[in-house]
Design a protein around this motif. Structure first.
Motif, PDB file in Angstrom:
ATOM      1  N   GLY A   4       9.348 -32.582  34.976  1.00  0.00           N
ATOM      2  CA  GLY A   4       9.030 -33.495  33.883  1.00  0.00           C
ATOM      3  C   GLY A   4       7.697 -34.185  34.056  1.00  0.00           C
ATOM      4  N   THR A   5       7.103 -34.060  35.261  1.00  0.00           N
ATOM      5  CA  THR A   5       5.858 -34.770  35.550  1.00  0.00           C
ATOM      6  C   THR A   5       4.968 -33.904  36.433  1.00  0.00           C
ATOM      7  OG1 THR A   5       7.066 -35.828  37.362  1.00  0.00           O
ATOM      8  CG2 THR A   5       6.798 -37.112  35.361  1.00  0.00           C
ATOM      9  N   ALA A   6       3.928 -33.354  35.838  1.00  0.00           N
ATOM     10  CA  ALA A   6       3.031 -32.498  36.633  1.00  0.00           C
ATOM     11  C   ALA A   6       1.573 -32.584  36.216  1.00  0.00           C
ATOM     12  CB  ALA A   6       3.489 -31.040  36.554  1.00  0.00           C
ATOM     13  N   LYS A   7       1.281 -33.037  35.011  1.00  0.00           N
ATOM     14  CA  LYS A   7      -0.104 -33.017  34.532  1.00  0.00           C
ATOM     15  C   LYS A   7      -1.040 -33.822  35.430  1.00  0.00           C
ATOM     16  CE  LYS A   7      -1.251 -30.495  31.005  1.00  0.00           C
ATOM     17  NZ  LYS A   7      -2.388 -29.538  31.111  1.00  0.00           N
ATOM     18  N   GLU A   8      -0.518 -34.934  36.000  1.00  0.00           N
ATOM     19  CA  GLU A   8      -1.377 -35.770  36.835  1.00  0.00           C
ATOM     20  C   GLU A   8      -1.877 -35.041  38.074  1.00  0.00           C
ATOM     21  OE1 GLU A   8       1.954 -38.574  35.262  1.00  0.00           O
ATOM     22  OE2 GLU A   8       1.686 -36.465  35.803  1.00  0.00           O
ATOM     23  N   GLU A  26      29.135 -44.995  21.089  1.00  0.00           N
ATOM     24  CA  GLU A  26      29.038 -46.447  20.942  1.00  0.00           C
ATOM     25  C   GLU A  26      27.747 -46.982  21.564  1.00  0.00           C
ATOM     26  OE1 GLU A  26      31.418 -50.438  22.511  1.00  0.00           O
ATOM     27  OE2 GLU A  26      32.430 -48.489  22.496  1.00  0.00           O
ATOM     28  N   VAL A  27      27.393 -46.448  22.733  1.00  0.00           N
ATOM     29  CA  VAL A  27      26.169 -46.885  23.403  1.00  0.00           C
ATOM     30  C   VAL A  27      24.943 -46.443  22.611  1.00  0.00           C
ATOM     31  CG1 VAL A  27      24.760 -46.623  25.478  1.00  0.00           C
ATOM     32  CG2 VAL A  27      27.237 -46.908  25.670  1.00  0.00           C
ATOM     33  N   GLU A  28      24.976 -45.234  22.104  1.00  0.00           N
ATOM     34  CA  GLU A  28      23.843 -44.734  21.316  1.00  0.00           C
ATOM     35  C   GLU A  28      23.623 -45.591  20.081  1.00  0.00           C
ATOM     36  OE1 GLU A  28      22.436 -40.617  19.036  1.00  0.00           O
ATOM     37  OE2 GLU A  28      24.189 -40.624  20.344  1.00  0.00           O
ATOM     38  N   ALA A  29      24.707 -45.995  19.426  1.00  0.00           N
ATOM     39  CA  ALA A  29      24.598 -46.820  18.222  1.00  0.00           C
ATOM     40  C   ALA A  29      24.028 -48.195  18.526  1.00  0.00           C
ATOM     41  CB  ALA A  29      25.969 -46.949  17.561  1.00  0.00           C
ATOM     42  N   LYS A  30      24.257 -48.697  19.748  1.00  0.00           N
ATOM     43  CA  LYS A  30      23.768 -50.024  20.118  1.00  0.00           C
ATOM     44  C   LYS A  30      22.312 -50.007  20.614  1.00  0.00           C
ATOM     45  CE  LYS A  30      27.546 -52.483  19.467  1.00  0.00           C
ATOM     46  NZ  LYS A  30      28.378 -52.918  20.603  1.00  0.00           N
ATOM     47  N   GLY A  31      21.719 -48.830  20.785  1.00  0.00           N
ATOM     48  CA  GLY A  31      20.326 -48.769  21.231  1.00  0.00           C
ATOM     49  C   GLY A  31      20.093 -47.891  22.447  1.00  0.00           C
ATOM     50  N   GLY A  32      21.172 -47.277  22.982  1.00  0.00           N
ATOM     51  CA  GLY A  32      21.015 -46.317  24.070  1.00  0.00           C
ATOM     52  C   GLY A  32      20.884 -46.952  25.447  1.00  0.00           C
ATOM     53  N   LEU A  33      20.431 -46.150  26.388  1.00  0.00           N
ATOM     54  CA  LEU A  33      20.279 -46.581  27.782  1.00  0.00           C
ATOM     55  C   LEU A  33      19.043 -47.470  27.936  1.00  0.00           C
ATOM     56  CD1 LEU A  33      21.188 -46.197  30.799  1.00  0.00           C
ATOM     57  CD2 LEU A  33      19.550 -44.311  30.886  1.00  0.00           C
ATOM     58  N   HIS A  34      19.184 -48.508  28.740  1.00  0.00           N
ATOM     59  CA  HIS A  34      18.056 -49.378  29.069  1.00  0.00           C
ATOM     60  C   HIS A  34      17.738 -49.207  30.554  1.00  0.00           C
ATOM     61  CE1 HIS A  34      15.299 -52.756  28.807  1.00  0.00           C
ATOM     62  NE2 HIS A  34      15.863 -53.295  29.877  1.00  0.00           N
ATOM     63  N   VAL A  35      16.496 -48.895  30.876  1.00  0.00           N
ATOM     64  CA  VAL A  35      16.069 -48.665  32.257  1.00  0.00           C
ATOM     65  C   VAL A  35      15.172 -49.810  32.708  1.00  0.00           C
ATOM     66  CG1 VAL A  35      14.735 -47.183  33.796  1.00  0.00           C
ATOM     67  CG2 VAL A  35      16.256 -46.162  32.102  1.00  0.00           C
ATOM     68  N   ILE A  36      15.483 -50.348  33.892  1.00  0.00           N
ATOM     69  CA  ILE A  36      14.663 -51.408  34.484  1.00  0.00           C
ATOM     70  C   ILE A  36      14.066 -50.889  35.778  1.00  0.00           C
ATOM     71  CG2 ILE A  36      14.620 -53.753  35.421  1.00  0.00           C
ATOM     72  CD1 ILE A  36      17.049 -54.402  33.699  1.00  0.00           C
ATOM     73  N   LEU A  37      12.755 -50.857  35.858  1.00  0.00           N
ATOM     74  CA  LEU A  37      12.052 -50.504  37.088  1.00  0.00           C
ATOM     75  C   LEU A  37      11.751 -51.795  37.845  1.00  0.00           C
ATOM     76  CD1 LEU A  37       9.210 -47.965  37.580  1.00  0.00           C
ATOM     77  CD2 LEU A  37       8.817 -50.320  38.266  1.00  0.00           C
ATOM     78  N   THR A  38      12.181 -51.876  39.108  1.00  0.00           N
ATOM     79  CA  THR A  38      12.036 -53.128  39.854  1.00  0.00           C
ATOM     80  C   THR A  38      10.868 -53.113  40.834  1.00  0.00           C
ATOM     81  OG1 THR A  38      13.570 -52.377  41.579  1.00  0.00           O
ATOM     82  CG2 THR A  38      14.507 -53.566  39.698  1.00  0.00           C
ATOM     83  N   GLU A  39      10.254 -51.963  41.041  1.00  0.00           N
ATOM     84  CA  GLU A  39       9.098 -51.882  41.927  1.00  0.00           C
ATOM     85  C   GLU A  39       8.348 -50.588  41.625  1.00  0.00           C
ATOM     86  OE1 GLU A  39       7.980 -52.027  46.720  1.00  0.00           O
ATOM     87  OE2 GLU A  39      10.046 -52.332  46.041  1.00  0.00           O
ATOM     88  N   PHE A  40       7.057 -50.704  41.371  1.00  0.00           N
ATOM     89  CA  PHE A  40       6.270 -49.502  41.118  1.00  0.00           C
ATOM     90  C   PHE A  40       6.166 -48.665  42.391  1.00  0.00           C
ATOM     91  CE2 PHE A  40       4.660 -52.209  37.645  1.00  0.00           C
ATOM     92  CZ  PHE A  40       4.824 -51.324  36.582  1.00  0.00           C
ATOM     93  N   HIS A  41       6.193 -47.348  42.222  1.00  0.00           N
ATOM     94  CA  HIS A  41       6.129 -46.432  43.349  1.00  0.00           C
ATOM     95  C   HIS A  41       4.687 -46.004  43.605  1.00  0.00           C
ATOM     96  CE1 HIS A  41      10.208 -46.155  41.710  1.00  0.00           C
ATOM     97  NE2 HIS A  41      10.587 -45.899  42.949  1.00  0.00           N
ATOM     98  N   GLU A  42       4.459 -45.408  44.746  1.00  0.00           N
ATOM     99  CA  GLU A  42       3.114 -44.944  45.062  1.00  0.00           C
ATOM    100  C   GLU A  42       2.656 -43.876  44.086  1.00  0.00           C
ATOM    101  OE1 GLU A  42       2.675 -43.763  49.098  1.00  0.00           O
ATOM    102  OE2 GLU A  42       3.192 -45.734  49.915  1.00  0.00           O
ATOM    103  N   SER A  43       3.586 -43.095  43.576  1.00  0.00           N
ATOM    104  CA  SER A  43       3.255 -42.066  42.595  1.00  0.00           C
ATOM    105  C   SER A  43       3.729 -42.502  41.216  1.00  0.00           C
ATOM    106  CB  SER A  43       3.915 -40.734  42.970  1.00  0.00           C
ATOM    107  OG  SER A  43       3.769 -39.799  41.925  1.00  0.00           O
ATOM    108  N   ALA A  44       2.817 -42.493  40.253  1.00  0.00           N
ATOM    109  CA  ALA A  44       3.197 -42.835  38.883  1.00  0.00           C
ATOM    110  C   ALA A  44       4.188 -41.820  38.327  1.00  0.00           C
ATOM    111  CB  ALA A  44       1.948 -42.888  37.999  1.00  0.00           C
ATOM    112  N   ARG A  45       4.219 -40.614  38.902  1.00  0.00           N
ATOM    113  CA  ARG A  45       5.157 -39.589  38.438  1.00  0.00           C
ATOM    114  C   ARG A  45       6.605 -40.013  38.691  1.00  0.00           C
ATOM    115  NH1 ARG A  45       4.886 -35.796  41.725  1.00  0.00           N
ATOM    116  NH2 ARG A  45       3.324 -36.631  43.135  1.00  0.00           N
TER     117      ARG A  45
END
Length: 662
Positions: free
Chosen positions: A421-425, A547-566
């Motif tokens: 899913g991540t290779a262009k970089e 039910e989850v999809e109707a409410k807005g779907g999955l919410h992802v929280i990133l708590t620390e940036f990684h060394e690789s943006a990928r």
């Protein structure tokens, strides 16, 4: 074998040891990487060819739907017979893919989308297909796998772990068997004879680690144990049992290609034997005790490369302590070596971040996947120092029997391709090392992911308090929440805070990786909070209920940036898959390791920004993240270059004493 070479050579691809052998001697040029990246963005005629390819495949669909099931395997055999002369030609590929798509519709109940057809075409063109997370890479690969295997190639589908190898093989086996193709699955701890039987199949699902180590074992068996006469006899006598496990390196399709070919390529894979440690275990304990009393700056300094070096005052302090210890401590060289290794173990390698202790053993944790690697060790006594620090059994030093880098191993395939899913970089490095271009495949449905503004806090505790508040808020609305952490320790810190508030949640890290499938399967339920390290970003789907999809779907929280943006992109890619809704956001601390290590001065300047620049803070923070990750990627790229250089020196040394390079 000659047919396979003809097919591969028909695409103009390297044959034999691959592009690595030709290019490894040349250093990377930063200018060249920038130029390659710029050229990769230019429009090409490939878009027109892709549309023509899809039209040609669609033209066969009506005819194939009218054919009975018993005739479809014969249709594929007829098409691939022409490939032995023409190679993987677009016209033949379009018809072959149309046959496989029709068979998949009937056998698996799944019809390949057009974008999946383009992805598999990219694979047999010897490229990396970049598909957005959730676009069905596993199913897409079956088109290329069936076509290549039907043409007579030994096809290795390379995954990042045993679970994915077994899962993907079991899901797709009915389709392969429909075409008369045998399927093998190679797993850890599998017996040698069983491995040989699995590798003899037309299609083999195997993790990158197991595959590469099996190649090294073959090289030891063929190169070390047998004399020249025995090698020749077995080579020319088919009835003689071969000690080799693999039957050839024809076609490799690497899943999560950026993780395998780049992130995990920082260190070589080594087969070694344990030797009795000449050092008294007490020496390690003495070194650790000494390191704990030395003071940073006064006695030692830590470099940006995460090495600890003694200062003149530190050397003097160690020499003074050595007089009382005696024995090996009397040697000045050993004083420095032992003290610096102990300093690294005590101050630079942290439990539940760089390693865990399981079954009374120190197990390295891979930074990019979050997984424990019980079969890997640090070199030159560092592992033993960390064992002494943790009070576990001291293992012996190890002697190398054979080694290889991923760069050299995968360069040996006649056709190498991959999906991620991540290779262009990292396309310039993939092109330079593996001669692999990256093709970005469009999504089947428009992406509905919404990225909310980043938020940065001054202290770690403020960050965790806000993460807990935000996760509870979103889960309370009936949505599911995935919180991504960078380390085991961080995931457990957050879990304790949630427990204190009585909030139900699930934790997925290197301690619970066996429960990965079950945990991820539950992560799409209403009000579900899942705390996970990097491993949750790879290979498994979070399926949302309606039910989850109707409410807005999955919410992802990133708590620390990684060394690789990928890695960040992989985590964010968990939300809004296949046209689903979803939101993502980053809630981080300015004191996180990425900023401390790679942007110390820039992050300090960001903290001191006057209030009048408050409107610019979001943009300046994104620039700060980009700068820190750019420096981190440059450093990791240098490590990979050093790995290639050391590997070449090791090969040269073996050649000088007459060992085989193959």
């Amino acid at each position: 074998m000659s047919d396979i070479r003809t097919i591969v050579a028909g695409r103009g691809l390297a044959v034999g040891d691959g592009p690595y052998v030709e290019r490894a001697e040349l250093p990377f040029s930063r200018f060249e990487e920038i130029l390659r990246g710029w050229l990769a963005r230019l429009p090409t005629s490939d878009r027109r060819r892709s549309l023509g390819f899809l039209r040609h495949a669609a033209s066969h669909e009506e005819r194939l739907r009218s054919i009975d099931e018993a005739s479809l395997p014969g249709e594929l055999r007829r098409v691939v017979s022409g490939m032995r002369a023409l190679g993987f030609d677009d016209v033949a590929l379009a018809e072959a893919f149309a046959v496989v798509r029709e068979a998949s519709r009937r056998v698996l109940g799944m019809r390949h989308h057009d974008v999946q057809m383009l992805a598999s075409r990219t694979l047999l063109n010897g490229r990396i297909a970049e598909m957005a997370t959730g676009e069905g890479k596993t199913l897409a690969a079956t088109l290329a796998v069936c076509t290549a295997a039907a043409s007579g190639a030994a096809v290795h589908v390379v995954t990042v772990n045993d679970y994915l190898a077994e899962r993907d093989a079991e899901v797709n086996t009915p389709l392969y068997q429909f075409f008369g193709l045998s399927v093998g699955i190679v797993l850890e701890d599998m017996a040698l004879d069983e491995r040989r039987r699995q590798y003899a199949c037309d299609v083999v699902y195997v993790s990158n680690k197991e595959l590469t180590f099996d190649y090294l074992k073959d090289r030891i068996a063929l190169g070390g144990r047998l004399d020249a006469h025995e090698k020749l006899r077995r080579l020319h006598s088919p009835s003689s049992p071969s000690p080799a496990v693999l039957r050839g390196l024809h076609v490799a399709i690497v899943d999560e290609a950026d993780s395998v070919l780049i992130d995990e390529a920082r260190t070589p894979l080594i087969i070694s034997e344990t030797l009795p440690d000449d050092l008294d275990p007490a020496v390690y304990d003495q070194a650790i005790a000494l390191a704990r009393v030395l003071e940073e700056t006064r006695h030692y300094v830590v470099t940006k490369d995460r090495d600890a070096w003694l200062t003149p005052a530190g050397l003097e302090a160690v020499a003074g302590a050595a007089k009382e210890l005696g024995g090996i401590w009397n040697a000045t060289l050993w004083q420095r070596e032992l003290a610096q290794k102990a300093l690294s173990a005590v101050h630079l390698f942290r439990r539940d971040e760089h390693y865990i202790v399981a079954d009374n053993k120190v197990q390295i944790v891979d930074e990019f996947t979050g997984r424990a690697m019980p079969d890997r060790t640090w070199e030159r006594g560092l592992h033993q120092m960390i064992e002494a620090k943790e009070g576990t059994e001291i293992t012996g030093q190890r002697r190398t029997l054979s080694q290889i880098t991923y760069q050299r191993f995968f360069g040996k395939y006649l056709l190498l391709a991959g999906m991620t899913g991540t290779a262009k970089e990292i396309e310039p490095e993939l092109k330079r090392v593996y001669d692999l271009s990256v093709v970005r495949i469009p999504t089947n449905k428009p992406c509905r992911r919404i990225r909310l503004p980043d938020r940065v806090f001054a202290t770690g505790q403020e960050r965790w308090d806000e993460v807990v508040r935000r996760a509870c808020e979103v889960a309370g609305d009936g949505r599911s929440v995935l919180v991504g952490t960078r380390s085991v320790d961080a995931s457990e810190t957050l879990a304790r805070l949630l427990e204190q508030k009585g909030v139900p949640h699930a934790v997925l890290n290197a301690r619970q990786d066996q429960a990965e499938a079950e945990t991820v399967a539950e992560a799409g339920k209403p009000g579900r909070i899942t705390v996970a390290t990097n491993m949750a970003g790879r290979g498994t789907d979070i399926k949302l209920i309606d039910e989850v999809e109707a409410k807005g779907g999955l919410h992802v929280i990133l708590t620390e940036f990684h060394e690789s943006a990928r890695v960040d992109r992989q985590l964010f890619g968990r939300a809004a898959r296949q046209g689903d809704p979803g939101t993502v956001e980053a809630i981080v601390c300015i004191q996180d390791e990425l900023f401390r290590r790679y942007a110390r001065h820039a992050s300090a300047a960001f903290v001191r920004l006057p209030e009048r620049f408050s409107r610019l803070r979001p943009k300046l923070f994104r620039m700060l993240v980009w700068y820190a990750q750019w420096r981190a990627e440059s450093y990791n790229r240098k490590i990979r270059l050093d790995t290639i250089a050391r590997d070449r020196k090791w090969l040269h040394a073996l050649g000088f004493v007459g060992a085989s390079h193959k």
